[in-house]
Design a protein around this motif. Structure first.
Motif, PDB file in Angstrom:
ATOM      1  N   PHE A  34       0.819  -4.057   6.117  1.00 30.92           N
ATOM      2  CA  PHE A  34       0.661  -2.960   6.469  1.00 30.92           C
ATOM      3  C   PHE A  34       2.054  -2.003   6.169  1.00 30.92           C
ATOM      4  N   ASP A  35       3.105  -2.663   6.743  1.00 29.10           N
ATOM      5  CA  ASP A  35       4.344  -2.093   6.414  1.00 29.10           C
ATOM      6  C   ASP A  35       4.816  -2.148   4.936  1.00 29.10           C
ATOM      7  N   PHE A  36       4.366  -3.262   4.461  1.00 23.89           N
ATOM      8  CA  PHE A  36       4.778  -3.372   2.997  1.00 23.89           C
ATOM      9  C   PHE A  36       4.081  -2.196   2.075  1.00 23.89           C
ATOM     10  N   LEU A  37       2.859  -1.972   2.439  1.00 23.46           N
ATOM     11  CA  LEU A  37       2.122  -0.837   1.598  1.00 23.46           C
ATOM     12  C   LEU A  37       2.023   0.548   2.380  1.00 23.46           C
ATOM     13  N   TYR A  38       3.483   0.681   3.067  1.00 25.01           N
ATOM     14  CA  TYR A  38       3.572   2.039   3.668  1.00 25.01           C
ATOM     15  C   TYR A  38       3.158   3.266   2.908  1.00 25.01           C
ATOM     16  N   ARG A  39       3.508   3.122   1.586  1.00 25.84           N
ATOM     17  CA  ARG A  39       3.379   4.248   0.682  1.00 25.84           C
ATOM     18  C   ARG A  39       1.934   4.609   0.480  1.00 25.84           C
ATOM     19  N   VAL A  40       0.796   3.831   0.881  1.00 24.90           N
ATOM     20  CA  VAL A  40      -0.652   4.231   0.643  1.00 24.90           C
ATOM     21  C   VAL A  40      -1.332   4.242   1.924  1.00 24.90           C
ATOM     22  N   SER A  41      -0.324   4.434   3.278  1.00 19.02           N
ATOM     23  CA  SER A  41      -1.019   4.400   4.302  1.00 19.02           C
ATOM     24  C   SER A  41      -1.923   5.790   4.515  1.00 19.02           C
ATOM     25  N   LEU A  42      -2.943   5.347   5.127  1.00 14.54           N
ATOM     26  CA  LEU A  42      -4.043   6.727   5.131  1.00 14.54           C
ATOM     27  C   LEU A  42      -3.775   7.196   6.522  1.00 14.54           C
ATOM     28  N   ASP A  43      -2.499   7.568   7.026  1.00 13.83           N
ATOM     29  CA  ASP A  43      -2.291   8.223   8.400  1.00 13.83           C
ATOM     30  C   ASP A  43      -2.576   9.854   8.134  1.00 13.83           C
ATOM     31  N   LYS A  44      -2.837  10.247   6.963  1.00 13.95           N
ATOM     32  CA  LYS A  44      -2.812  11.764   6.857  1.00 13.95           C
ATOM     33  C   LYS A  44      -3.934  11.983   5.824  1.00 13.95           C
ATOM     34  N   GLU A  45      -4.382  13.421   5.911  1.00  9.83           N
ATOM     35  CA  GLU A  45      -5.566  13.622   5.188  1.00  9.83           C
ATOM     36  C   GLU A  45      -5.195  13.513   3.708  1.00  9.83           C
ATOM     37  N   SER A  46      -6.102  12.896   2.540  1.00  7.76           N
ATOM     38  CA  SER A  46      -5.801  12.343   1.692  1.00  7.76           C
ATOM     39  C   SER A  46      -7.024  12.605   0.538  1.00  7.76           C
ATOM     40  N   VAL A  47      -6.732  12.510  -0.653  1.00 10.29           N
ATOM     41  CA  VAL A  47      -7.787  12.577  -1.695  1.00 10.29           C
ATOM     42  C   VAL A  47      -7.779  11.092  -2.516  1.00 10.29           C
ATOM     43  N   ILE A  48      -8.843  10.583  -2.618  1.00  6.32           N
ATOM     44  CA  ILE A  48      -8.803   9.166  -3.409  1.00  6.32           C
ATOM     45  C   ILE A  48      -9.545   9.153  -4.605  1.00  6.32           C
ATOM     46  N   LEU A  49      -8.952   8.717  -5.585  1.00  6.48           N
ATOM     47  CA  LEU A  49      -9.741   8.781  -7.081  1.00  6.48           C
ATOM     48  C   LEU A  49      -9.477   7.568  -7.514  1.00  6.48           C
ATOM     49  N   PRO A  50     -10.715   6.644  -7.665  1.00  3.58           N
ATOM     50  CA  PRO A  50     -10.796   5.403  -8.357  1.00  3.58           C
ATOM     51  C   PRO A  50     -10.351   5.521  -9.760  1.00  3.58           C
ATOM     52  N   ASN A  51      -9.353   4.507  -9.936  1.00  2.00           N
ATOM     53  CA  ASN A  51      -8.644   4.747 -11.596  1.00  2.00           C
ATOM     54  C   ASN A  51      -9.121   3.495 -12.430  1.00  2.00           C
ATOM     55  N   ILE A  52      -9.833   2.484 -11.845  1.00  2.00           N
ATOM     56  CA  ILE A  52     -10.335   1.186 -12.678  1.00  2.00           C
ATOM     57  C   ILE A  52     -11.738   1.083 -12.236  1.00  2.00           C
ATOM     58  N   GLY A  53     -12.448   1.464 -13.183  1.00  2.00           N
ATOM     59  CA  GLY A  53     -14.014   1.177 -12.693  1.00  2.00           C
ATOM     60  C   GLY A  53     -14.613   2.530 -11.919  1.00  2.00           C
ATOM     61  N   ASN A  54     -15.574   3.061 -12.018  1.00  2.00           N
ATOM     62  CA  ASN A  54     -16.187   4.295 -11.135  1.00  2.00           C
ATOM     63  C   ASN A  54     -15.279   5.385 -11.476  1.00  2.00           C
ATOM     64  N   CYS A  55     -14.529   5.530 -12.413  1.00  2.00           N
ATOM     65  CA  CYS A  55     -13.459   6.622 -12.700  1.00  2.00           C
ATOM     66  C   CYS A  55     -14.354   7.857 -12.648  1.00  2.00           C
ATOM     67  N   GLY A  56     -13.956   8.976 -12.073  1.00  2.00           N
ATOM     68  CA  GLY A  56     -14.471  10.162 -11.981  1.00  2.00           C
ATOM     69  C   GLY A  56     -15.129  10.517 -10.540  1.00  2.00           C
ATOM     70  N   GLU A  57     -15.365   9.221  -9.740  1.00  2.00           N
ATOM     71  CA  GLU A  57     -15.766   9.560  -8.293  1.00  2.00           C
ATOM     72  C   GLU A  57     -14.518  10.148  -7.437  1.00  2.00           C
ATOM     73  N   VAL A  58     -14.823  11.063  -6.358  1.00  2.00           N
ATOM     74  CA  VAL A  58     -13.750  11.568  -5.701  1.00  2.00           C
ATOM     75  C   VAL A  58     -13.924  11.325  -4.033  1.00  2.00           C
ATOM     76  N   TYR A  59     -12.917  10.982  -3.413  1.00  2.00           N
ATOM     77  CA  TYR A  59     -13.290  10.852  -1.862  1.00  2.00           C
ATOM     78  C   TYR A  59     -12.234  11.547  -1.270  1.00  2.00           C
ATOM     79  N   TYR A  60     -12.625  12.269  -0.159  1.00  2.00           N
ATOM     80  CA  TYR A  60     -11.779  12.959   0.710  1.00  2.00           C
ATOM     81  C   TYR A  60     -11.644  12.215   1.919  1.00  2.00           C
ATOM     82  N   VAL A  61     -10.359  11.674   2.678  1.00  2.00           N
ATOM     83  CA  VAL A  61     -10.343  10.790   3.640  1.00  2.00           C
ATOM     84  C   VAL A  61      -9.644  11.989   4.717  1.00  2.00           C
ATOM     85  N   ASP A  62     -10.244  11.716   5.899  1.00  2.00           N
ATOM     86  CA  ASP A  62      -9.414  12.144   7.025  1.00  2.00           C
ATOM     87  C   ASP A  62      -9.491  11.116   7.993  1.00  2.00           C
TER      88      ASP A  62
END
Length: 621
Positions: free
Chosen positions: A484-512
């Motif tokens: 978890f500490d190593f991956l701190y850059r992608v911590s989902l502790d705040k509102e975020s938008v996620i875009l798949p960039n390998i396979g399923n490109c074009g899908e959009v996810y809002y994360v609260d």
């Protein structure tokens, strides 16, 4: 004597630990004041019946005036206790602020936020059970103040004791009750839409002064015939057995009173002896019942049961060639006129003579049947949604009582007011964070520091497949604290938008983060995390789903082999968007409402099946 276990009677599978008694202040901390930057922020107030509302919507105006500097800045996920006395909540209510990223609320509220990973919705629903009312009542130092608030000071409020499970169990309880609330809201909205549709049909499908309706079924063209109700029906009213005669009451015959004409049960029943020794008259299921007396005068319905009526009801039976449901609908359409003409100020009684003389425009029997069937189907659908809503409310009430420990311890179209030009900018120039899983380091360092685990651990790894399935179809993956500490850059502790960039490109996810099932979360591979501190992130997610953005995205997707794109090319995509955050917020709220309705409709069946499965696991020995 063996100690009683400190746990609720109904519980999710896999949880066995005792709940811990805590003071509210042990798991929460006070929120107060603001940073002075309050211009343009929404001003909210709490309604016991409706939760958070914009001040303008509730009071038809903003009553804050020049006092905004005294208001509390409440962020999304924070809570407030409105210690106002009301019929719905005698000792006040607690709600999570979930409408806006930031909002202003009255400083008289006791505002607070959760410490560490505790779940705010757990606290909201715990207060909703009324289990804390007795303790709140004890804290009231005197009657209501001049402003209507109860005298409960903050220091005492945060000393309130309640039972708290682990954060994971808190989240599960909060999530299931939120889902039920969302489904109940959906049913209410669908019911309102159906009622408006029916009202519109009643206005258009019945003849006006011309003798013809605006909308008709194909194949009908004859003029409707005007008749008095008494010419096409027979009718009678009933009576009441002598009060106090025990032999007349408590029998097998439902005794329908004017407030019960549309119900499928009655408060009173009478005996055969009571029927035979009074003017009470029998009616059958399907007869038209018209209320003559009291507050319900002018109400009309189809009887839903066999029973007996009193003198306040007129039973109406159509002659051959006339449809009961159509006549009932016509009488409903006349209700307002009848009440205005014969009941002064809505008070008084109607008579059988008045009702029999009501003039109605009536079509042929074939057209009557078609219209009657359509309206009957609409009513049945409305009733179905009402019943579903009631069932869900009863289920929610039962869960809330059972799952919390008791005392034992257990654009082209635009919103008004916006006219500024939208600006075209590169995504990389307006968004501070565009990162992904591999930003943490090389593939070798990822393999060394990040180990996937199948058992619950420090944090959950969120994959796009989890977001797509709403965490319902695939087994979750977890990581330990080191990962978890190593991956701190992608911590989902705040509102975020996620875009798949390998396979399923074009899908959009809002994360609260407040809606994720685990207390700590990091993004998995093959997706890009986008986050802004100055723009509305949910609005960005809607923008990424737009035709223009999707068209631009296709231009950077590699056409060879597996579909993919990279962060650098994504940052160069130009987007047209409003820079006014208020307009972003308005668009976000509008589309969030639509998305919720769509998602609830799609997932309703799965949610109920999961709920049933959970109940079956916990309610049988």
């Amino acid at each position: 004597m063996k100690d009683e276990k400190k746990a609720p009677k109904l519980r999710f599978k896999g949880f066995t630990d005792d709940w811990e008694q805590c003071k509210l202040g042990d798991v929460c901390e006070e929120v107060s004041g603001n940073n002075g930057n309050v211009k343009g922020l929404p001003i909210l107030t709490i309604s016991a019946a409706n939760g958070w509302m914009n001040q303008k919507d509730r009071f038809s105006q903003v009553i804050a005036g020049n006092e905004l500097k005294k208001y509390t800045l409440l962020k999304k996920g924070h809570l407030a206790y409105n210690h106002g006395n009301s019929k719905q909540a005698k000792y006040g209510t607690v709600f999570v602020q979930n409408l806006y990223d930031q909002a202003l609320v009255p400083r008289v509220y006791h505002s607070f936020k959760m410490k560490t990973e505790n779940n705010p919705y757990y606290v909201e629903y715990y207060f909703a059970t009324k289990k804390l009312d007795r303790e709140l009542a004890r804290l009231v130092t005197s009657g209501a103040r001049m402003d209507g608030l109860l005298n409960i000071n903050k220091k005492d409020f945060f000393k309130i004791k309640f039972e708290v499970p682990t954060p994971v169990e808190q989240s599960l309880i909060g999530t299931i009750l939120q889902k039920l609330d969302q489904i109940i809201t959906l049913h209410e909205e669908k019911k309102c839409l159906l009622e408006r549709l029916k009202s519109a049909l009643l206005q258009k499908m019945f003849a006006d002064k011309s003798g013809y309706p605006d909308i008709r079924f194909e194949g009908f063209s004859d003029e409707w015939e005007q008749c008095k109700l008494g010419d096409v029906t027979s009718s009678y009213s009933g009576g009441t057995p002598t009060a106090g005669t025990s032999n007349y009451y408590g029998g097998a015959i439902p005794f329908i009173r004017s407030g019960e004409i549309s119900k499928d049960s009655t408060e009173l029943t009478i005996t055969e002896e009571g029927l035979n020794n009074s003017a009470a008259k029998l009616v059958k299921r399907g007869d038209i019942l018209y209320a003559l007396y009291g507050a319900t005068s002018g109400e009309v319905s189809i009887s839903r049961l066999d029973g007996a009526i009193n003198q306040a009801i007129l039973a109406i039976k159509p002659c051959i060639g006339y449809d009961s449901y159509l006549l009932m609908s016509l009488l409903k359409n006349e209700k307002k006129k009848i009440r205005e003409k014969f009941l002064q100020g809505g008070q008084g009684n109607l008579s059988a003579r008045i009702v029999k003389n009501i003039k109605l425009d009536i079509p042929s029997i074939n057209e009557q049947t078609k219209i009657g069937c359509l309206l009957l189907q609409l009513d049945r659908t409305i009733t179905l949604h009402e019943e579903k809503k009631r069932q869900l409310e009863r289920l929610k009430s039962a869960l809330m009582q059972k799952m919390f420990a008791d005392k034992s311890g257990y654009p082209a179209v635009r919103f008004n007011g916006f006219c500024d030009e939208w600006k075209k900018q590169k995504l990389g120039d307006i968004v501070e964070t565009i990162t992904d899983y591999v930003a943490a380091g090389s593939f070798a360092s990822l393999r060394e520091n990040v180990i996937y685990r199948s058992e619950p651990c420090y944090a959950q790894l969120i994959r796009t497949a989890d977001l797509k399935s709403n965490f319902s179809k695939i087994a979750p993956v977890y990581v330990d604290k080191q990962a978890f500490d190593f991956l701190y850059r992608v911590s989902l502790d705040k509102e975020s938008v996620i875009l798949p960039n390998i396979g399923n490109c074009g899908e959009v996810y809002y994360v609260d983060p407040h809606e994720l099932p685990y207390m700590r979360n990091v993004l998995g591979p093959n997706a890009i995390l986008i986050r802004s501190s100055s723009l509305n992130n949910h609005f960005l997610s809607i923008l990424f789903q737009s035709h223009n953005f999707q068209k631009s995205l296709k231009l950077i997707i590699s056409p060879n082999g597996q579909t993919k794109f990279n962060k650098t090319e994504l940052k160069r995509i130009k987007m047209v968007l409003p820079m006014d955050v208020n307009e972003q917020n308005s668009l976000s709220a509008f589309f969030k409402m639509i998305n919720t309705a769509i998602s609830l409709q799609e997932h309703k069946s799965n949610i109920l099946k999961e709920l049933k499965s959970s109940l079956l696991q916990n309610m049988f020995i």
